[in-house]
Enzyme design. Structure first.
Site: not given
Ligand SMILES: Cc1cc2nc3c(=O)[nH]c(=O)nc-3n(C[C@H](O)[C@H](O)[C@H](O)COP(=O)(O)O)c2cc1C
Length: 373
Positions: A98, A184, A232, A324-325
């Site tokens: 990424q 971002y 993404r 993810g988690r």
């Protein structure tokens, strides 16, 4: 039933054995900003994923907003990542890097020459960065006031992304994902309420809002080929105090169409409603993000359960599901799904920073994925 999750998928020529993606997760363990043996071990343990997307790797010093994040802009980092990709490939896995530029979510102490972080605008917002506190310990600090990138600097930022993509290639990655989600640098251009520039990269018209993102995409595609590039995004996200943008739907529909026209590998949608944002609106938008006849896959992440993900794939709304988690605590997630085993819960106290604890010590419970020593 989660069987459909375990079916193969052709990601623009890269065969994925399953539709289970490990979502990108910053773990802030790289004290020298270089991936090391622990990093390689962590990703190797998770090589059973259909596809791994690494933690955000800053494309330049300017792109850094968090301590201990392993970048892709020095030779030493490329060598470090090469060990990671070797370890993943040795275990039969596939891995995209990424590529990350935090934009204004940074602090002067992290920036080259102590300069201001960059954004689309010089209006300050309530961001934070992860830097040194006055007593020297790492912690959350208010982001420093940004400065707006000049129009003639955009080509330089695109070149930084292109160079990082070339570095990712040299490091043995199968492809790259541009981090255009959650506050971002890209979102600062895509959000019409933040982007107050008067020039051709400004927020007023759709074409101008998209221009920065598409110029970076094109620079990276030129290096790697569209089939090795994903993007993404996080439509409607308010993570990082991003303001709600009534143009978001128009922006992301058009962006998805542009990416599909370029035949990119995938569009990765992060539904951030678990962290702030409107999940129902994200789900409703999914069909519009997958233009008819396009080959660009649609990936969804954010609070997915295996059954929920399988339903969305079964309904034809998405192609791949990112976790993810669950991947923090279940290194052998795919094998557990295959065996119908329960999933372990990750401990948020060890998400960011620290050592091996909460990083490489979650056990694989299935024989198929014994930990490498
Ligand atoms: C510890 C942690 C670090 C993360 N770091 C990143 C990151 O570097 N890049 C990114 O795009 N998303 C990042 N995310 C978001 C995840 O990729 C994912 O979208 C999010 O956790 C929701 O999915 P989940 O509910 O399956 O965990 C991070 C999430 C967590 C929990």
């Amino acid at each position: 039933m989660t069987d459909v999750l375990l079916t193969p998928f052709d990601l623009r020529g890269l065969p994925l054995p399953t539709r289970v993606v490990m979502a990108p997760m910053t773990r802030a363990r790289a004290v020298r900003e270089v991936p090391d043996d622990l990093t390689a071990r962590y990703y190797a343990q998770r090589a059973g994923a259909g596809l791994i997307v690494t933690e955000g790797a800053p494309v330049s010093r300017e792109g850094v907003g968090y301590l201990f994040t392993p970048g892709l802009h020095t030779d030493e980092q490329v060598t470090g990542w090469r060990h990671v990709t070797d370890a993943v490939r040795d275990r039969g896995g596939r891995v995209f890097a990424q590529l990350w530029h935090v934009g204004p979510a940074s602090h002067v102490s992290l920036q080259p020459g102590g300069r201001a972080p960059v954004s689309s605008t010089d209006r300050a917002r309530a961001d934070t960065a992860f830097a040194r506190l006055p007593d020297g310990t790492p912690g959350r600090v208010p982001a420093s006031a940004p400065r707006a990138l000049r129009a003639d600097e955009v080509a330089r930022v695109a070149a930084d992304f292109a160079a990082a993509a070339t570095n990712a290639d040299a490091a043995g990655f199968h492809g790259v994902e541009l981090h255009a989600a959650t506050q971002y640098l890209f979102e600062q251009f895509l959000n019409s309420r933040v982007n107050d520039r008067p020039d051709r990269y400004g927020g007023r018209t759709l074409a101008d809002r998209l221009r920065f993102t598409l110029e970076v995409v094109d620079a990276v595609v030129e290096r790697l080929g569209a089939h090795r590039v994903g993007v993404r995004v996080s439509p409607f996200s308010t993570v990082g105090n991003m303001p709600e943008d009534d143009k978001a739907e128009e922006t992301y529909r058009a962006l998805a169409a542009e990416l599909a026209a370029r035949d990119l590998a995938y569009l990765h949608v992060h539904d951030t409603s678990g962290f702030g944002g409107d999940g129902d609106r994200v789900r409703a938008l999914l069909p519009a993000l997958r233009p008819e006849g396009g080959r660009t896959a649609l990936v969804l992440a954010g609070g997915l359960t295996p059954t929920g993900a399988a339903d969305l794939i079964g309904a034809g709304l998405i192609d791949l599901a990112a976790f993810g988690r669950p991947y923090i605590a279940n290194p052998d997630l795919v094998q557990r799904l295959r065996a119908g085993l329960p999933l372990a819960e990750a401990d948020p106290a060890t998400f960011f920073g620290g050592d091996a604890t909460g990083y490489v010590d979650y056990p694989a419970v299935t024989g198929a994925a014994r930990h490498p020593a």
